[in-house]
Design a protein around this motif. Structure first.
Motif, short mmCIF file in Angstrom:
data_model
loop_
_atom_site.label_atom_id
_atom_site.label_comp_id
_atom_site.label_asym_id
_atom_site.label_seq_id
_atom_site.Cartn_x
_atom_site.Cartn_y
_atom_site.Cartn_z
N ALA A 53 9.83 4.56 -3.17
CA ALA A 53 9.58 3.22 -3.70
C ALA A 53 9.03 2.31 -2.60
N GLY A 59 5.71 1.85 -1.83
CA GLY A 59 4.29 1.52 -1.97
C GLY A 59 4.06 0.01 -1.99
N GLY A 78 2.09 -1.44 -4.29
CA GLY A 78 1.89 -1.89 -5.67
C GLY A 78 0.64 -2.73 -5.82
N ARG A 98 -2.24 -2.22 -7.33
CA ARG A 98 -2.89 -2.29 -8.65
C ARG A 98 -2.12 -3.18 -9.62
N THR A 140 1.72 6.04 3.71
CA THR A 140 1.28 6.82 2.55
C THR A 140 2.51 7.40 1.85
N ASP A 169 9.11 9.15 -8.40
CA ASP A 169 8.48 7.86 -8.17
C ASP A 169 9.43 6.72 -8.55
N GLY A 170 9.64 5.79 -7.62
CA GLY A 170 10.41 4.60 -7.96
C GLY A 170 9.80 3.85 -9.14
N1 CTP Z 1 4.96 5.14 -2.57
C1 CTP Z 1 5.73 5.18 -1.41
N2 CTP Z 1 5.14 4.98 -0.19
C2 CTP Z 1 3.82 4.74 -0.10
C3 CTP Z 1 3.02 4.71 -1.28
C4 CTP Z 1 3.62 4.92 -2.51
O1 CTP Z 1 6.95 5.38 -1.48
N3 CTP Z 1 3.29 4.50 1.09
C5 CTP Z 1 5.63 5.27 -3.87
C6 CTP Z 1 5.46 4.02 -4.74
O2 CTP Z 1 6.43 3.04 -4.36
C7 CTP Z 1 5.64 4.54 -6.14
C8 CTP Z 1 5.19 6.01 -6.04
O3 CTP Z 1 5.05 6.30 -4.65
O4 CTP Z 1 6.96 4.49 -6.61
C9 CTP Z 1 3.90 6.24 -6.80
O5 CTP Z 1 2.86 5.49 -6.19
P1 CTP Z 1 1.99 4.36 -6.90
O6 CTP Z 1 2.29 4.26 -8.33
O7 CTP Z 1 0.58 4.57 -6.43
O8 CTP Z 1 2.60 3.00 -6.26
P2 CTP Z 1 1.97 2.07 -5.16
O9 CTP Z 1 1.34 2.89 -4.09
O10 CTP Z 1 3.05 1.11 -4.79
O11 CTP Z 1 0.86 1.29 -6.00
P3 CTP Z 1 -0.69 1.07 -5.63
O12 CTP Z 1 -1.28 2.47 -5.42
O13 CTP Z 1 -1.25 0.35 -6.82
O14 CTP Z 1 -0.71 0.23 -4.38
#
Ligand code: CTP
Ligand code: MG
Length: 252
Positions: free
Chosen positions: A32, A34, A36, A38, A105, A127-128
């Motif tokens: 969890a 990321g 976020g 998008r 990442t 995925d969170g």
């Molecule tokens: N995730 C993570 N670490 C990262 C990137 C993503 O833990 N560096 C996690 C997100 O928090 C999410 C899961 O992987 O629960 C799926 O990724 P995604 O839906 O792409 O989330 P985000 O990367 O947060 O969104 P975005 O790509 O839109 O920035």
């Protein structure tokens, strides 16, 4: 559903599940961490309320209730650690043993989660941002991984898929009957997963899907029927869809 009711309904299921029989230990790693991007939201999507309850609490509750999950590690952004700990405390998610900071990442976040897992037979990566997963779906994937060492939730594609050229002209139509949309949880025997992560790192590959790690290491991943409702909260459009599913299930 009020916060306290969510807590009670899952607590009750958990108590039914503590039967005491011995089975392999399974550590859930909830990624969890990321950005976020998008979602284009001021608050990180992990904390957006779905029918009043934050996404991350909705995601953790079925892992807390699952009869196959032994313990849970949450991987979050450094600025989200305190808020995550607050959610864990408020809802009484006592399977959560560590909250650790992720990396830039998803693969690096998963690596951080694994490093915190200690001795465990299996890892269940989730995925969170998939708060609508059910305990039954989690348990189905874990049980299959006990047999095959690597398994993922997935659903058969409902739409026909087209391969295009760079002018958006259709080039071909793959056979839909062999096409799946892959979800999480993805469950792996711990040593297989650890070696696959190390190989990807040394190959300088960075995957957003953990099955690809296993594929890259020459392993075979079994697809298990997931649930169409197990959507990933990615853009704003996903929030009303998730809330409609919760209302239909009586979990609003
Ligand atoms: N995730 C993570 N670490 C990262 C990137 C993503 O833990 N560096 C996690 C997100 O928090 C999410 C899961 O992987 O629960 C799926 O990724 P995604 O839906 O792409 O989330 P985000 O990367 O947060 O969104 P975005 O790509 O839109 O920035
Ligand atoms: Mg992302």
């Amino acid at each position: 559903m009020k916060r306290v009711e969510l807590f009670k309904s899952f607590k009750c299921r958990l108590e039914q599940n503590r039967s005491g029989e011995s089975r392999p230990s399974v550590t859930a790693i909830i990624v969890a961490a990321g950005k976020g991007e998008r979602m284009e939201s001021e608050i990180n999507k992990q904390f957006i309320p779905l029918c009043d309850i934050p996404v991350i609490a909705r995601t953790l509750a079925p892992f807390q209730a699952s009869r196959t999950i032994t313990q849970i590690i949450v991987v979050t952004r450094p600025e989200g650690i305190v808020e995550t700990a607050g959610v864990v405390h408020e809802f009484g998610f006592d399977k959560v043993v560590r909250i650790v900071r992720g990396g830039p990442t998803r693969q690096q976040s998963a690596t951080a989660g694994l490093a915190a897992a200690g001795n465990t037979d299996f890892i269940a990566i989730h995925d969170g941002a998939r708060p609508l997963v059910t305990p039954a779906c989690i348990d189905r994937v874990v049980q299959k991984a006990f047999e095959t060492k690597a398994a993922t939730a997935a659903v058969r594609l409902k739409d026909t898929v087209k391969i295009s050229d760079d002018q958006q002209n259709v080039v071909s139509t793959p056979d839909r009957s062999s096409m799946w949309s892959v979800q999480t949880p993805q469950v792996f025997e711990t040593e297989i997963y650890r070696r696959a992560l190390e190989k990807a790192k040394s190959d300088e590959l960075d995957y957003t899907d953990d099955c690809q790690l296993i594929e890259n290491a020459g392993g075979i991943v079994r697809l298990v029927e997931g649930e169409y409702a197990n959507i990933k909260i990615t853009t704003r459009d996903d929030i009303p869809i998730a809330e409609a599913i919760l209302r239909a299930r009586g979990e609003a």
